[in-house]
Write a protein that holds these residues in place. Structure first.
Motif, short mmCIF file in Angstrom:
data_model
loop_
_atom_site.label_atom_id
_atom_site.label_comp_id
_atom_site.label_asym_id
_atom_site.label_seq_id
_atom_site.Cartn_x
_atom_site.Cartn_y
_atom_site.Cartn_z
N ARG A 1 7.43 -2.22 4.85
CA ARG A 1 7.47 -2.02 3.63
C ARG A 1 7.33 -0.50 3.11
NH1 ARG A 1 2.35 -5.14 1.78
NH2 ARG A 1 2.59 -6.15 3.84
N GLN A 2 7.67 -0.11 2.00
CA GLN A 2 7.51 1.39 1.82
C GLN A 2 6.02 1.92 1.83
OE1 GLN A 2 8.03 3.31 -2.26
NE2 GLN A 2 9.99 3.81 -1.30
N SER A 3 5.15 1.22 1.38
CA SER A 3 3.81 1.59 1.49
C SER A 3 3.01 0.47 1.69
CB SER A 3 3.34 2.58 0.37
OG SER A 3 3.28 1.98 -0.76
N TYR A 4 1.73 0.65 1.97
CA TYR A 4 0.85 -0.45 2.08
C TYR A 4 0.48 -1.04 0.83
CZ TYR A 4 -0.62 1.44 6.65
OH TYR A 4 -0.95 1.96 8.06
N GLU A 5 0.62 -0.11 -0.31
CA GLU A 5 0.52 -0.72 -1.73
C GLU A 5 1.46 -1.45 -2.45
OE1 GLU A 5 -1.69 3.31 -1.14
OE2 GLU A 5 0.28 2.31 -0.64
N ARG A 6 2.60 -1.31 -1.80
CA ARG A 6 3.99 -1.68 -2.53
C ARG A 6 4.99 -2.60 -1.62
NH1 ARG A 6 6.05 2.52 -6.77
NH2 ARG A 6 6.89 3.59 -5.04
N ASN A 7 5.30 -3.60 -2.06
CA ASN A 7 6.03 -4.32 -1.16
C ASN A 7 7.36 -4.24 -1.33
OD1 ASN A 7 3.90 -5.38 0.20
ND2 ASN A 7 3.78 -7.39 -1.09
N ILE B 1 -3.19 4.18 14.74
CA ILE B 1 -2.15 4.13 13.91
C ILE B 1 -1.09 2.96 14.23
CG2 ILE B 1 -0.29 5.44 13.10
CD1 ILE B 1 -1.60 7.91 13.60
N ARG B 2 -0.92 2.79 15.42
CA ARG B 2 0.25 1.63 15.85
C ARG B 2 -0.25 0.19 15.23
NH1 ARG B 2 4.46 0.60 19.01
NH2 ARG B 2 4.63 -1.27 19.82
N GLU B 3 -1.43 0.06 15.60
CA GLU B 3 -1.96 -1.34 15.40
C GLU B 3 -2.23 -1.60 13.63
OE1 GLU B 3 -6.31 -3.76 15.95
OE2 GLU B 3 -6.01 -1.67 17.02
N GLU B 4 -2.44 -0.41 12.87
CA GLU B 4 -2.59 -0.63 11.74
C GLU B 4 -1.39 -0.77 10.90
OE1 GLU B 4 -5.39 2.15 9.07
OE2 GLU B 4 -3.30 2.66 8.22
N VAL B 5 -0.20 0.08 11.36
CA VAL B 5 0.99 -0.06 11.00
C VAL B 5 1.78 -1.55 11.10
CG1 VAL B 5 3.55 0.41 11.06
CG2 VAL B 5 1.52 2.48 10.86
N LEU B 6 1.57 -2.03 12.20
CA LEU B 6 1.95 -3.17 12.60
C LEU B 6 1.15 -4.52 11.77
CD1 LEU B 6 2.67 -3.26 16.52
CD2 LEU B 6 4.19 -2.95 14.77
N GLN B 7 -0.09 -4.25 11.32
CA GLN B 7 -0.67 -5.20 10.72
C GLN B 7 -0.45 -4.99 9.09
OE1 GLN B 7 -4.95 -4.82 11.80
NE2 GLN B 7 -4.82 -5.98 13.55
N GLN B 8 -0.60 -3.93 8.62
CA GLN B 8 -0.22 -3.63 7.26
C GLN B 8 1.12 -3.18 6.68
OE1 GLN B 8 -3.76 -1.83 5.27
NE2 GLN B 8 -4.85 -1.62 7.08
N GLY B 9 1.95 -2.59 7.47
CA GLY B 9 3.11 -1.99 7.11
C GLY B 9 4.39 -3.02 7.42
N PHE B 10 3.91 -4.29 7.82
CA PHE B 10 5.17 -5.12 7.79
C PHE B 10 4.77 -6.28 6.86
CE2 PHE B 10 7.67 -8.82 9.31
CZ PHE B 10 9.00 -8.14 9.58
N LEU C 1 7.78 11.59 -3.82
CA LEU C 1 7.50 10.73 -5.03
C LEU C 1 6.74 11.64 -5.95
CD1 LEU C 1 9.11 8.69 -3.23
CD2 LEU C 1 7.56 6.90 -4.41
N ARG C 2 6.87 11.47 -7.14
CA ARG C 2 6.02 12.10 -8.07
C ARG C 2 4.75 11.23 -8.74
NH1 ARG C 2 8.31 17.73 -9.25
NH2 ARG C 2 9.69 17.93 -7.70
N ASN C 3 4.84 9.93 -8.39
CA ASN C 3 3.66 9.12 -8.94
C ASN C 3 2.70 8.60 -7.63
OD1 ASN C 3 5.53 7.55 -7.44
ND2 ASN C 3 5.20 5.91 -8.99
N GLY C 4 2.82 9.32 -6.69
CA GLY C 4 1.83 9.20 -5.62
C GLY C 4 0.62 9.50 -6.00
N PRO C 5 -0.53 9.78 -4.82
CA PRO C 5 0.03 9.53 -3.37
C PRO C 5 -0.18 7.76 -3.03
CG PRO C 5 -2.18 10.51 -3.71
CD PRO C 5 -1.75 10.42 -4.90
N PHE C 6 0.52 7.53 -1.91
CA PHE C 6 0.48 6.06 -1.37
C PHE C 6 0.15 6.29 0.28
CE2 PHE C 6 3.24 5.72 -5.22
CZ PHE C 6 2.37 4.88 -5.75
N HIS C 7 0.03 5.23 0.86
CA HIS C 7 -0.03 5.04 2.13
C HIS C 7 1.49 4.75 2.52
CE1 HIS C 7 -4.26 5.71 2.84
NE2 HIS C 7 -4.80 4.66 1.84
N PHE C 8 2.13 5.67 2.80
CA PHE C 8 3.41 5.48 3.13
C PHE C 8 3.66 5.05 4.60
CE2 PHE C 8 4.18 8.09 -0.72
CZ PHE C 8 5.33 7.32 -1.16
N VAL C 9 4.34 3.92 4.75
CA VAL C 9 4.32 3.47 6.23
C VAL C 9 5.26 4.44 7.06
CG1 VAL C 9 5.26 1.61 7.60
CG2 VAL C 9 4.34 1.01 5.43
#
Length: 642
Positions: free
Chosen positions: A476-482, A459-468, A415-423
């Motif tokens: 989701r695509q990233s922590y910032e965008r649902n 990483i696993r714990e964070e993704v399961l908490q913030q990524g779903f 993407l050209r408008n990042g960066p983001f925390h991509f899951v």
């Protein structure tokens, strides 16, 4: 034709493991970079039908012909039926030798076009209008001994096979164009050969028929050698399409380096009239793992190994120079591939700008760490030997992943408008560390396993908490965008979660509901910093096939696979994307990713349906999850015993 342009899907591809040319059903070579795929084009009509230049051969009275490859080769035949006779044009780029792995073949930067008339006389029409440097080099053309010479600055191209009195030269848009016409009697043959450089005689085989024979024999020997290593029953009932995908991957492989280009072209648009036009004639590290599994399944271990060795070597050299590891390199390992625009070309169907180079080279994409480790793991688990240099490099990659995983990046889709925390990026780092731990416990690499394990758990714990996102019902695509992202279909295939996990199942369902259009899947629907839209993404549809098949939803997987099979063009090729409304191809062509997806989906379907598969315990299967450690240890013990 639309505005002077054939549809992308009305082309076929020929090549010689150094370059690739596109040949339209109208007999026109509309794209051809010489002397190599990374070079500037000499025929560029697909990006500007007026100023790009072409090499067209067809029969008067037949605007378009029918095309087919000579079986199990990348040698093409285009047939024009005039009602009174038929003109058959056989197109190939010279290639001979042993195609296995790298370094065993020779190739001349030339295109041979063999003409023959069948059933009656045919009137042949020829246009030869080279335009060097992507249409910026406007040539002069003159007759010389043995043919014609076009030149502009240091660039030169010759044409042989025409008589002086058959051709006329004219200036069009400031550059010379050769046009010719002649009659080919029933049973007669003629060869037209265009060569890079100023010597029309070229080098190597003199008789063009011998050139074609050598190319046919070389391609077939490569395919049939792989067939001899095992049954391809797993590919039924689409074996011929799988073989075509196999040949596409080899076509995009550089014969000297082993790098696989993402596609053969630049700037074919993801939306007609749009600006999503990129140069894909480079090699992405992330292609290596998927390509390695596909090539191994097809019996081409030498190609899989060569690509992995190339990927690891260029990344290691970059790392040793204390430079950031890039996600993409030139096919010779070039690191400098900066992006620029070519304002002289209008673009395919006025889809400007036309670009060369790729700006993604400067992006941080965290999945590169997982790709570098995962692809070595893939080779090791199928019994391939990996060099000590690579194994010594992997702990540094794992350590870098531990240091950088919390950073934002630009993600798989660049993407050209990042960066983001991509899951997906986080999960790929997790996967790389997970595989590094396995390799270390098998005794293949040394490193700070305790740190790798602690980081992977974090990483696993964070993704399961913030990524779903429960409201989205999906990762989701990233922590910032649902928003949904089709790359998250890969989480169970990466073994981040099992296929029967409710979050995996709901992600599959949400993807089908939210990202499919007329039965075809898009990558995402979200602002990515680029104007306009795009088509359904070929590879994402095959990922959906894989996820459905491995989840036990084999009937749905089979139906989607069948839809994708039906979208192959007349010679079995795919572009990057498909317009879900019309079926038209979009994006660069032919695209390695899409053909890799086809092969791997056939493998996963075969496994899910209980048919024999050449890949034991595919990644993501219960058997692989349960036995991968034992397998790695056994491989290590066998290697040490040797």
């Amino acid at each position: 034709m639309a505005g002077g342009y054939l549809p992308i899907e009305d082309h076929a591809a020929i090549g010689n493991l150094r370059s690739v040319a596109l040949v339209g059903r109208d007999g026109s070579i509309d794209w051809c970079p010489l002397p190599g795929l990374e070079s500037a084009s000499v025929f560029t009509a697909i990006l500007d039908h007026r100023r790009g230049g072409r090499f067209q051969v067809r029969a008067r009275g037949a605007e378009v012909g029918t095309q087919a490859y000579i079986a199990h080769t990348n040698v093409l035949e285009t047939s024009f039926d005039t009602g009174e006779g038929r003109l058959v044009v056989t197109d190939c780029m010279p290639l001979r030798g042993n195609l296995d792995g790298v370094g065993g073949s020779t190739a001349e930067p030339a295109v041979h076009r063999l003409l023959r008339a069948e059933g009656g006389d045919v009137q042949v029409q020829v246009e030869w209008s080279p335009r060097f440097q992507y249409g910026n080099g406007l040539p002069q053309i003159m007759s010389i001994d043995g043919g014609f010479l076009a030149w502009a600055g240091d660039d030169a191209l010759t044409l042989s096979g025409l008589q002086q009195d058959e051709a006329t030269l004219a200036e069009e848009d400031g550059a010379a164009t050769l046009r010719a016409g002649f009659t080919l009697g029933a049973g007669q043959r003629r060869a037209l050969v265009t060569r890079w450089g100023a010597n029309p005689a070229g080098s190597g085989l003199d008789d063009p028929r011998d050139v074609v024979t050598a190319a046919v024999e070389s391609w077939r020997a490569w395919v049939h050698k792989a067939e001899a290593t095992g049954s391809r029953a797993w590919a039924a009932p689409h074996e011929e399409l799988i073989i075509r995908a196999e040949l596409v991957l080899k076509l995009l492989t550089h014969g000297e380096t082993g790098a696989i280009a993402a596609a053969a072209t630049t700037s074919l648009p993801e939306e007609v009239g749009g600006v999503r036009n990129w140069d894909y004639r480079y090699s992405w590290i992330r292609d290596a793992a998927l390509a390695a599994q596909a090539l191994h399944a097809l019996g081409h271990d030498a190609e899989a190994h060569a690509f992995v060795e190339w990927v690891e070597r260029v990344a290691r050299e970059h790392h040793d120079e204390d430079r950031a590891i890039q996600i993409v390199y030139g096919v010779h390992g070039e690191a400098e591939i900066g992006e620029k625009e070519l304002p002289n070309l209008e673009g395919y169907r006025r889809s400007a700008p036309v670009r060369t180079g790729n700006g993604a080279v400067d992006q941080l994409q965290l999945d590169v760490f997982g790709e570098l480790i995962g692809v070595v793991y893939e080779l090791v688990r199928v019994g391939e030997n990996v060099s000590d240099d690579i194994l010594e490099f992997l702990p540094d990659v794992a350590d870098d992943a531990c240091r950088q995983w919390q950073e934002r990046d630009y993600g798989l889709w660049e993407l050209r408008n990042g960066p983001f925390h991509f899951v997906y990026s986080k999960v790929m780092v997790w996967m790389g560390l997970d595989r590094a731990i396995t390799l270390a416990e098998a005794g293949l690499i040394d490193g700070d396993v305790q740190r790798w394990r602690a980081t992977s758990e974090q990483i696993r714990e964070e993704v399961l908490q913030q990524g779903f996102d429960p409201e989205l019902g999906a990762f989701r695509q990233s922590y910032e965008r649902n928003v949904l992202d089709a790359s998250n279909l890969l989480f169970p295939l990466l073994e981040f979660l099992p296929f029967d996990d409710p979050r995996v199942r709901s992600t599959i369902d949400a993807t089908i509901e939210g990202l499919t259009d007329n039965g075809l899947a898009h990558r995402y629907h979200a602002d990515d910093g680029i104007a306009g839209g795009e088509g359904a993404f070929g590879l994402c549809n095959f990922w959906l096939v894989d996820a459905l098949a491995m989840s036990g939803r084999t009937e749905e997987a089979r139906d989607l696979f069948g839809r994708m099979v039906s979208h192959a063009n007349h010679v079995g090729l795919y572009a990057e994307e498909i317009d879900p409304a019309t079926g038209a191809f979009l994006g660069n062509f032919p695209q390695a990713f899409t053909h890799i997806g086809l092969i791997n989906s056939a493998l996963y379907l075969a496994y899910a349906e209980g048919r024999d598969s050449p890949v034991p315990d595919p990644i993501g299967s219960e058997e692989h999850r349960n036995h991968r450690m034992d397998s790695a240890r056994q491989r290590s013990a066998e290697a040490q015993g040797e």
